[in-house]
Design a protein around this motif. Structure first.
Motif, PDB file in Angstrom:
ATOM      1  N   PRO A 184       4.708  12.108  -8.961  1.00  0.00           N
ATOM      2  CA  PRO A 184       4.758  12.113  -7.497  1.00  0.00           C
ATOM      3  C   PRO A 184       3.383  12.207  -6.843  1.00  0.00           C
ATOM      4  O   PRO A 184       3.141  11.581  -5.809  1.00  0.00           O
ATOM      5  N   VAL A 185       2.464  12.976  -7.438  1.00  0.00           N
ATOM      6  CA  VAL A 185       1.126  13.088  -6.856  1.00  0.00           C
ATOM      7  C   VAL A 185       0.414  11.747  -6.891  1.00  0.00           C
ATOM      8  O   VAL A 185      -0.250  11.342  -5.934  1.00  0.00           O
ATOM      9  N   ALA A 186       0.551  11.002  -7.999  1.00  0.00           N
ATOM     10  CA  ALA A 186      -0.096   9.695  -8.115  1.00  0.00           C
ATOM     11  C   ALA A 186       0.468   8.695  -7.126  1.00  0.00           C
ATOM     12  O   ALA A 186      -0.202   7.739  -6.742  1.00  0.00           O
ATOM     13  N   ALA A 187       1.711   8.890  -6.703  1.00  0.00           N
ATOM     14  CA  ALA A 187       2.350   7.950  -5.792  1.00  0.00           C
ATOM     15  C   ALA A 187       1.989   8.199  -4.330  1.00  0.00           C
ATOM     16  O   ALA A 187       2.318   7.389  -3.468  1.00  0.00           O
ATOM     17  N   LEU A 188       1.307   9.306  -4.042  1.00  0.00           N
ATOM     18  CA  LEU A 188       0.910   9.567  -2.666  1.00  0.00           C
ATOM     19  C   LEU A 188      -0.143   8.555  -2.220  1.00  0.00           C
ATOM     20  O   LEU A 188      -0.925   8.059  -3.031  1.00  0.00           O
ATOM     21  N   PRO A 189      -0.205   8.253  -0.937  1.00  0.00           N
ATOM     22  CA  PRO A 189      -1.191   7.281  -0.458  1.00  0.00           C
ATOM     23  C   PRO A 189      -2.591   7.877  -0.466  1.00  0.00           C
ATOM     24  O   PRO A 189      -2.753   9.096  -0.433  1.00  0.00           O
ATOM     25  N   PRO A 190      -3.624   7.034  -0.515  1.00  0.00           N
ATOM     26  CA  PRO A 190      -4.992   7.547  -0.429  1.00  0.00           C
ATOM     27  C   PRO A 190      -5.214   8.253   0.901  1.00  0.00           C
ATOM     28  O   PRO A 190      -4.531   7.963   1.882  1.00  0.00           O
ATOM     29  N   PRO A 191      -6.170   9.184   0.962  1.00  0.00           N
ATOM     30  CA  PRO A 191      -6.451   9.875   2.217  1.00  0.00           C
ATOM     31  C   PRO A 191      -6.836   8.895   3.315  1.00  0.00           C
ATOM     32  O   PRO A 191      -7.545   7.919   3.077  1.00  0.00           O
ATOM     33  N   GLY A 192      -6.376   9.156   4.500  1.00  0.00           N
ATOM     34  CA  GLY A 192      -6.728   8.318   5.639  1.00  0.00           C
ATOM     35  C   GLY A 192      -5.810   7.144   5.870  1.00  0.00           C
ATOM     36  O   GLY A 192      -5.936   6.442   6.878  1.00  0.00           O
ATOM     37  N   VAL A 193      -4.874   6.871   4.950  1.00  0.00           N
ATOM     38  CA  VAL A 193      -3.941   5.764   5.136  1.00  0.00           C
ATOM     39  C   VAL A 193      -2.814   6.220   6.056  1.00  0.00           C
ATOM     40  O   VAL A 193      -2.118   7.191   5.763  1.00  0.00           O
ATOM     41  N   THR A 194      -2.655   5.549   7.171  1.00  0.00           N
ATOM     42  CA  THR A 194      -1.658   5.943   8.172  1.00  0.00           C
ATOM     43  C   THR A 194      -0.522   4.938   8.298  1.00  0.00           C
ATOM     44  O   THR A 194       0.336   5.083   9.154  1.00  0.00           O
ATOM     45  N   THR A 195      -0.523   3.924   7.437  1.00  0.00           N
ATOM     46  CA  THR A 195       0.508   2.890   7.498  1.00  0.00           C
ATOM     47  C   THR A 195       1.671   3.248   6.581  1.00  0.00           C
ATOM     48  O   THR A 195       1.457   3.605   5.423  1.00  0.00           O
ATOM     49  N   VAL A 196       2.889   3.163   7.094  1.00  0.00           N
ATOM     50  CA  VAL A 196       4.086   3.414   6.292  1.00  0.00           C
ATOM     51  C   VAL A 196       4.895   2.133   6.179  1.00  0.00           C
ATOM     52  O   VAL A 196       4.879   1.286   7.088  1.00  0.00           O
ATOM     53  N   MET A 197       5.576   1.974   5.059  1.00  0.00           N
ATOM     54  CA  MET A 197       6.471   0.845   4.865  1.00  0.00           C
ATOM     55  C   MET A 197       7.867   1.266   5.311  1.00  0.00           C
ATOM     56  O   MET A 197       8.359   2.329   4.915  1.00  0.00           O
ATOM     57  N   VAL A 198       8.488   0.453   6.140  1.00  0.00           N
ATOM     58  CA  VAL A 198       9.785   0.792   6.722  1.00  0.00           C
ATOM     59  C   VAL A 198      10.783  -0.312   6.393  1.00  0.00           C
ATOM     60  O   VAL A 198      10.540  -1.491   6.692  1.00  0.00           O
ATOM     61  N   LEU A 199      11.874   0.058   5.748  1.00  0.00           N
ATOM     62  CA  LEU A 199      12.951  -0.872   5.455  1.00  0.00           C
ATOM     63  C   LEU A 199      14.084  -0.606   6.448  1.00  0.00           C
ATOM     64  O   LEU A 199      14.715   0.445   6.427  1.00  0.00           O
ATOM     65  N   PHE A 200      14.320  -1.586   7.350  1.00  0.00           N
ATOM     66  CA  PHE A 200      15.359  -1.437   8.369  1.00  0.00           C
ATOM     67  C   PHE A 200      16.705  -1.906   7.832  1.00  0.00           C
ATOM     68  O   PHE A 200      16.784  -2.654   6.858  1.00  0.00           O
ATOM     69  N   ARG A 201      17.753  -1.455   8.496  1.00  0.00           N
ATOM     70  CA  ARG A 201      19.100  -1.850   8.101  1.00  0.00           C
ATOM     71  C   ARG A 201      19.280  -3.356   8.239  1.00  0.00           C
ATOM     72  O   ARG A 201      18.782  -3.961   9.192  1.00  0.00           O
ATOM     73  N   PRO A 202      20.029  -3.985   7.324  1.00  0.00           N
ATOM     74  CA  PRO A 202      20.330  -5.415   7.479  1.00  0.00           C
ATOM     75  C   PRO A 202      21.072  -5.671   8.782  1.00  0.00           C
ATOM     76  O   PRO A 202      21.937  -4.886   9.188  1.00  0.00           O
ATOM     77  N   GLY A 203      20.710  -6.749   9.438  1.00  0.00           N
ATOM     78  CA  GLY A 203      21.396  -7.128  10.664  1.00  0.00           C
ATOM     79  C   GLY A 203      20.812  -6.540  11.929  1.00  0.00           C
ATOM     80  O   GLY A 203      21.262  -6.881  13.030  1.00  0.00           O
ATOM     81  N   MET A 204      19.824  -5.652  11.825  1.00  0.00           N
ATOM     82  CA  MET A 204      19.200  -5.103  13.026  1.00  0.00           C
ATOM     83  C   MET A 204      18.429  -6.181  13.763  1.00  0.00           C
ATOM     84  O   MET A 204      17.763  -7.020  13.158  1.00  0.00           O
ATOM     85  N   SER A 205      18.509  -6.159  15.069  1.00  0.00           N
ATOM     86  CA  SER A 205      17.782  -7.139  15.864  1.00  0.00           C
ATOM     87  C   SER A 205      16.303  -6.774  15.938  1.00  0.00           C
ATOM     88  O   SER A 205      15.922  -5.605  15.734  1.00  0.00           O
ATOM     89  N   GLU A 206      15.497  -7.766  16.231  1.00  0.00           N
ATOM     90  CA  GLU A 206      14.064  -7.509  16.333  1.00  0.00           C
ATOM     91  C   GLU A 206      13.761  -6.532  17.466  1.00  0.00           C
ATOM     92  O   GLU A 206      12.871  -5.684  17.348  1.00  0.00           O
ATOM     93  N   SER A 207      14.503  -6.639  18.554  1.00  0.00           N
ATOM     94  CA  SER A 207      14.277  -5.735  19.680  1.00  0.00           C
ATOM     95  C   SER A 207      14.583  -4.281  19.282  1.00  0.00           C
ATOM     96  O   SER A 207      13.889  -3.353  19.697  1.00  0.00           O
ATOM     97  N   ALA A 208      15.621  -4.081  18.454  1.00  0.00           N
ATOM     98  CA  ALA A 208      15.944  -2.731  17.999  1.00  0.00           C
ATOM     99  C   ALA A 208      14.842  -2.183  17.096  1.00  0.00           C
ATOM    100  O   ALA A 208      14.506  -0.994  17.148  1.00  0.00           O
TER     101      ALA A 208
END
Length: 266
Positions: A184-208
């Protein structure tokens, strides 16, 4: 049928224990590199030596590091499985020393292979990318964490004998705990990285999805062609947690395989 505690059975347990030590050592070697060199010192990423505009994108670099760590997870999990299969053999005389010896050999072997393949044959990275004499750093790392550690493992194996007073459960317990912490420690992002990957529900509209990003004061850094997987910059003081309340299935930065789940179209 082989009787318990027969010579053949003992030999099988010994081989499993040896392979468990090798795989755990290799996995820990990879985690050691990832934690120390990729994250703490930030001397290189897995593909730092690849001269391509796309590959040099920090998001691609972090993704490659994540794939590397996932491979280390698989190797370490294989070692833990073999260690569990060889649990009866741990009580044998000298089994703890044998396990530690092969773990050291595996740790050193990882660094030797990494030097030859990644540094000198493929050239995908060097130990330090920000110095003029890269070869000197490669050779120093190769000698200290590769050759010297393998030699230490070989000498430990040659000594044979018992545990020297150490409880026999200490060696397997320590190695297992080290892997469970390092992963788990190795999987943490490097310091200073503020970007997260987000997987949205299928079928969600772009506006949502845009509304979800606005709810955390985020900024879109990237999204895949399917439109379901986004990279959102939440800033140094941002909180990505509320994204779950706005339609996100998974939010992660390296600890969760959000990209893999998206590619599988779960």
């Amino acid at each position: 049928m082989t009787e318990p505690n027969s010579p053949t059975d003992d030999s099988t347990e010994a081989r499993r224990l040896a392979w468990a030590g090798l795989l755990l050592g290799i996995g820990l070697g990879g985690f050691f590199d990832g934690i120390l060199l990729h994250q703490i010192l930030q001397w290189h990423h897995l593909l730092s030596g690849v001269q391509s505009g796309l590959v040099q994108d920090i998001r691609v670099q972090i993704l490659a590091d994540g794939v590397f760590h996932a491979l280390m997870y698989v190797i370490a999990a294989g070692g833990l499985y073999l260690l569990w299969r060889a649990r009866r053999g741990v009580a044998a005389r000298g089994a703890d020393r044998r396990l530690i010896a092969f773990a050291l050999i595996g740790f050193g072997t990882w660094h030797v292979l990494d030097a030859f393949l990644s540094h000198w044959i493929l050239g995908i990275h060097r130990i330090r990318m920000d110095v003029d004499n890269k070869l000197a750093w490669d050779l120093g790392w190769f000698a200290v964490f590769g050759v010297a550690v393998i030699l230490a493992g070989w000498l430990t194996l040659r000594r044979g004998g018992g545990s020297g007073g150490m409880p026999r459960a200490v060696a397997p317990g320590t190695l297992g705990l080290a892997v469970l912490i390092a992963g788990p420690v190795a999987a943490l992002p490097p310091p200073g990285v503020t970007t997260v990957m987000v997987l949205f529900r299928p079928g969600m509209s772009e506006s949502a999805m845009m509304s979800a990003m606005a709810a955390v004061d985020g900024r879109m850094a990237w999204r895949d062609p399917s439109g379901q997987l986004w990279a959102i910059d939440v800033g140094p003081d941002g909180d990505a947690g509320p994204l779950y309340r706005h339609g996100a299935l998974l939010v992660g930065n390296g600890l969760l395989p959000v990209a893999c789940l998206n590619w599988s179209r779960i």
